[in-house]
Structure formats: C-alpha cells, structure tokens
Scaffold this motif. Structure first.
Motif, short mmCIF file in Angstrom:
data_model
loop_
_atom_site.label_atom_id
_atom_site.label_comp_id
_atom_site.label_asym_id
_atom_site.label_seq_id
_atom_site.Cartn_x
_atom_site.Cartn_y
_atom_site.Cartn_z
N UNK A 1 0.52 -0.72 0.09
CA UNK A 1 0.12 0.32 -0.30
C UNK A 1 0.74 1.78 0.46
N UNK A 2 1.91 1.50 0.89
CA UNK A 2 2.67 2.31 0.46
C UNK A 2 2.84 2.90 -1.12
N UNK B 1 1.76 1.85 -3.60
CA UNK B 1 0.93 2.22 -4.13
C UNK B 1 0.09 4.00 -4.07
N UNK B 2 0.61 3.91 -2.40
CA UNK B 2 -0.10 5.30 -1.68
C UNK B 2 0.56 6.70 -2.66
N UNK B 3 2.16 6.36 -2.38
CA UNK B 3 3.80 7.10 -3.45
C UNK B 3 3.26 7.40 -4.89
N UNK C 1 -0.04 7.31 -6.67
CA UNK C 1 -0.28 7.99 -6.54
C UNK C 1 -1.09 9.33 -6.11
N UNK C 2 0.16 9.44 -5.03
CA UNK C 2 0.44 10.98 -4.11
C UNK C 2 0.98 12.00 -5.43
N UNK D 1 -1.09 12.54 -7.81
CA UNK D 1 -1.10 14.30 -7.51
C UNK D 1 -1.13 15.23 -7.70
N UNK D 2 0.64 15.06 -7.40
CA UNK D 2 1.22 16.24 -7.51
C UNK D 2 1.97 16.35 -5.86
N UNK D 3 2.22 15.29 -5.31
CA UNK D 3 2.71 16.15 -3.55
C UNK D 3 4.08 15.83 -4.31
N UNK D 4 4.98 16.41 -3.86
CA UNK D 4 6.57 16.36 -4.08
C UNK D 4 6.96 16.07 -2.68
N UNK D 5 7.41 14.73 -2.80
CA UNK D 5 8.14 14.06 -1.18
C UNK D 5 9.23 14.54 -1.32
N UNK E 1 7.78 13.67 7.95
CA UNK E 1 7.42 13.87 6.76
C UNK E 1 7.16 12.74 5.72
N UNK F 1 2.41 11.71 4.51
CA UNK F 1 1.29 11.39 3.52
C UNK F 1 1.16 9.91 3.49
N UNK F 2 1.28 8.93 3.88
CA UNK F 2 0.94 7.65 3.42
C UNK F 2 -0.06 7.37 3.91
N UNK G 1 -2.61 8.96 3.17
CA UNK G 1 -3.43 8.49 1.51
C UNK G 1 -4.52 7.37 2.25
N UNK G 2 -4.08 6.72 3.25
CA UNK G 2 -4.62 5.18 4.27
C UNK G 2 -5.93 5.45 4.62
N UNK H 1 4.74 19.27 4.52
CA UNK H 1 3.69 18.54 3.76
C UNK H 1 2.84 18.50 3.84
N UNK I 1 0.96 20.47 1.42
CA UNK I 1 0.19 20.08 -0.06
C UNK I 1 -0.41 19.35 0.35
N UNK J 1 -4.36 18.71 -2.00
CA UNK J 1 -4.55 17.57 -2.82
C UNK J 1 -6.11 17.51 -1.86
N UNK J 2 -6.12 17.73 -1.26
CA UNK J 2 -6.89 16.92 -0.70
C UNK J 2 -8.87 17.55 0.35
N UNK K 1 2.62 4.79 10.89
CA UNK K 1 1.92 3.24 10.17
C UNK K 1 2.41 2.80 10.84
#
Lengths: 92, 250
Positions: A77-78, A80-82, A84-85, A88-92, B27, B31-32, B35-36, B64, B67, B71-72, B111
């Motif tokens: 899932x991590x 998948x999430x990365x 998808x994000x 969506x425009x997320x800058x990690x 950080x 996001x993870x 997302x979940x 973060x 951001x 998005x959401x 997580x």
C-alpha cells in the motif's frame, strides 16, 4: 478505594486468618491438621502465584501473533500511495 | 483487499469522525497515513476530518501537511500546529478544540496503526453505543510485526503486571489506537495527569472509574521504527513508576 488499599485490606484479612489458625490466637483449640495445613499456606500461595505468572507470561509470549501479512500489505500500500500521491502533485 | 461497504444513506447518519494526528518529524509517513485514511474512510462513506497537530517539526512535516491540504481539501485536512514539542495530552486537548466531529480517533502517524481497522472500530462502537473502543495487540488476531523475543517478553510481562495490579478490564492498556465519543475524551483528558505510555493507561483506568463502556478491536501493530529506537531502561523505569502511581491513586 484505591487498588493499593484493596490489596492491603485483602492481604491483611488473609494474614489475620492465617495467624489466628496457625498460632491459635483466639484459643479456638482447632484440630492439629488445620494448623498443619494453614502454617505453610502463605509460602505456598506465593510460590503458586509465581509459577502461574511465569506460565501465563510464557504462554502469552509464545502465542504472540506475528503480523507478517500485515507488514507485507502495508509495504504494497505504501508503494500504491506514493504513486498516487505523486500523480496528485505531492512533492516528497 | 477491502470490500466496498455500502454508504450510509445521506442524512441518516449525522456522525462525523475527527482523526487526531499528533506529529513530530513524520515528513515521510504523514502523506502515507493520510492516503490510507482517505482511502478507508472514503470506502466507508462516513464523514471525517483529519487534524494534523505538528509540534514544530524541524524536518518540514508541516510543509508536507500543507501540500496534502491542497490535494484533499481544507475541510478534510485541518492543520493545527504548535510551536514546539508539548506532549500528547495537550495535543489531544488542542485537537479536540478544533474538532467538528462527534467522535474522535486517536492513532499514531508512523504507520504502526493501520486505518483498515477503522470500519471495525465504528461498527463495534455503534453496536453497543460504546463510549470508547480500544485497539488491542493482545487479543483475538491482534498482534505485532517487528518485535524480537526480548521486546515481546517485556511487553507481555508489563501487561501482566498491569492486569494484576489494576484489573482494568481491557487487555491492551498502552495502546494508542482508539475511538472515543468526543465528550468522553474531553472528560478523560481533563482528569489524566500522567505522561507517555502511562497516559494511555490512565485514560482507560479513569474511563472505568467513570463507568464508561469500553470495547476492544484486535489490531495489527507494525513496528517499523523498533530497530532504531529500542525500549531502554529509562522507559521501563518510568513505566514502573507510572504503574505504581496509578496503583496507589486509583
């Protein structure tokens, strides 16, 4: 009543009952068998509790679930999430 | 794989769930976890909001979070940061002040707690109109990933001692994945004085004292940081002190 007080009361009651029987404090003149059985009770109870504790903790450690499946699923899932994000425009 | 749950008909359920996420240097994980949360709440159909309470993280967690808000949406992701690391109890108080839900989820942002259990928490809470639902690693198919024998032994040993001394009526007292009715959380946080692990324990003990109803959901706890921060002597000592304090005062 706090737990501490509950314990103190419980222990006191047991010790008093033990002392009365073991040392014949109330001159009850109980049969000798009562005294023979009562006398080592505190020690027996402590040792039994000790054994029970060891056995219980040991059993619980041995049967502690290892969630390998959950860890794997999380890794998937991590990813998948990365992805998808990122879309969506997320800058990690 | 999670199954598609039927959405509650609009208007019938006025329940809203506020998720409090205290963060410090998360950080990478924030996001993870967001997302979940969005995924599982979205599938459940329940109203929700995520309140990020960042304690001045030097690693840019707040950026973060910003951001994620873009998005959401600002209605789903609320940022309520604080200037510095101030502790969990005050983070909850701070979060509750800004929560518009009638239910509050508290959980870790690293997580170790997985949002997939959220529908189960909600289901159990509704079933018995419970005041508090606590995730447990010790019952049912709850469990842990990433712990060695030593860690498991310490965990079970400490829990056994807690059960014997406090007889709390809950199997996992130091867990921090919980669902509370908002007013219940407010009342409890007011009364709790401990810190760290013991704070979570005190919440359950006080809940019992106030005759709140408590339910448990088995959860999997995935410890990804254990390798970096071992459970040291200091933490064990402060746990013991905290336990004895609760023993003597509740």
């Amino acid at each position: 009543m706090t737990k501490l007080v509950e314990w103190l009361v419980g222990v006191t009651v047991i010790l008093v009952a033990w002392a009365v029987v073991s040392f014949d404090l109330l001159e009850l003149r109980l049969p000798d068998t009562y005294r023979e059985v009562a006398w080592p009770m505190p020690l027996y109870l402590l040792v039994s509790f000790g054994c029970y504790s060891l056995a219980t903790v040991g059993y619980r450690v041995a049967t502690f679930n290892d969630c390998d499946e959950a860890a794997r699923e999380l890794q998937e899932q991590i990813k998948e999430a990365k992805e998808d994000l990122r879309k969506k425009g997320l800058k990690m | 794989m999670s199954s598609r749950k039927p959405r509650p008909p609009s208007g019938r359920s006025a329940d809203k769930y506020s998720v409090l996420l205290p963060t410090y240097n998360e950080r990478e994980n924030l996001p993870l976890i967001v997302w979940l949360l969005v995924k599982y709440f979205g599938e459940s159909g329940y109203e929700y909001e995520i309140i990020v309470i960042d304690d001045g993280s030097p690693d840019g967690t707040l950026d973060v979070a910003q951001q994620l808000q873009n998005i959401y949406g600002e209605d789903k992701i609320l940022l309520r940061p604080r200037a510095k690391k101030l502790g969990l109890g005050t983070a909850y108080i701070h979060g509750i002040k800004h929560a518009t839900g009638n239910f509050i989820f508290i959980m870790d942002a690293d997580l170790s707690h997985h949002p997939k259990f959220i529908p189960e928490f909600i289901r159990l809470q509704k079933e018995g109109d419970l005041d508090l639902v606590s995730g447990t690693r010790y019952k049912g198919n709850g469990g842990v990933y990433g712990w060695d024998l030593r860690r498991k032994l310490i965990s079970r040993g400490a829990n056994f001692l807690t059960q014997v001394l406090l007889r709390p009526g809950a199997s996992d007292l130091t867990g921090s994945f919980r669902l509370y009715k908002k007013q219940v959380l407010e009342k409890l946080v007011e009364r709790c004085v401990s810190k760290g692990y013991v704070f979570q324990m005190e919440m359950i003990v006080r809940a019992r004292q106030l005759h709140y109803t408590i339910g448990e959901v088995p959860i999997s706890f995935v410890d990804r940081v254990y390798g970096e921060s071992k459970l040291g002597g200091n933490e064990i000592v402060s746990f013991a002190k905290g336990l004895l304090t609760l023993f003597a005062t509740t």
